[in-house]
Design an enzyme around this catalytic site. Sequence first.
Site, PDB file in Angstrom:
ATOM      1  CB  CYS A   1      -2.337   3.593   9.402  1.00 20.75           C
ATOM      2  SG  CYS A   1      -3.724   4.146  10.440  1.00 20.75           S
TER       3      CYS A   1
ATOM      4  NE  ARG B   1      -3.884   0.073   2.148  1.00 15.06           N
ATOM      5  CZ  ARG B   1      -4.738   0.459   3.103  1.00 15.06           C
ATOM      6  NH1 ARG B   1      -4.774  -0.191   4.253  1.00 15.06           N
ATOM      7  NH2 ARG B   1      -5.536   1.477   2.910  1.00 15.06           N
TER       8      ARG B   1
END
Length: 285
Positions: free
Chosen positions: A234, A177
């Site tokens: 995050c 990611r």
Amino acid sequence: MASPLISPLELSHLIREHRPVRLLDVRWRLDAPEGRPAYLDGHLPGAVYVDLDRELARRDDPRQGRHPLPPREQLQEAARRWGVNSGDVVVAYDDLHSVAAARAWWVLTRSGLPDVRVLDGGLRGWLTERLPLDTGDVLPRRGDVELQEIEHGVADIDDVEDWPWKGVLLDVRAPERYRGDSEPLDPVAGHIPGAVNLPTTTHLVAGRFRSPDEIRAEFAAAGVVDGVAVAAYCGSGIAASHTALAGAIAGIDVTVYPGSWSQWSNSRGRLVAVGTTPSAEVSRL
């Protein structure tokens, strides 16, 4: 400084001593955000179920991210429903690497509760020690705790844009990611330019946190040394709380960006980097 962690045996000892301990079952994960059915099937004796999506976050404009911080009034009402009183030891746990429990630890600690801990190893650690579970719901007597607005240890979207110029900005998501290879939840893949990838799962071994020295070494490898300001983000501010917990174990103060990538990627005009390095290939949203 006392550790923010508590072992299953230490917690069992506190409970046997009839200390005022409030247990919070914060079972939540991306593929199963509703943890109540699992809680009803078996939880630590006396534990109250905590709904992360509705009690540890607020539903708001998606441009604020998927899990914006709850306002003081909402969090205080939830904590009183959980039966939290002033002076209680509060222990949070979950069943997946303590990530959701860390969110409870972080928001409650930042709201002024003096003794909030996370059960190291979570539910699995408790069961490994052959300690008992209860079933069904727990409806405690309403608590009287007074909380404060969360004002310190928090970064907003403009703070993190400039953070790499004054310290270290950590992207604690999985490497794929961070690189921008995939993005299952948000509209754009990649990372905030200047951010260094340090997946929060790095701080665990067999579901428990590594030693303070090992965690400090991991932070140092990412550029976090004495005197360097560090912030973490995050996907939506949950795993970043886990990194803040790891930092606390190691004596490192980690600022959290609650909006995280879910806010950044929904904000027009922000820059996005892809690749394995902090600013390899940058484009504008």
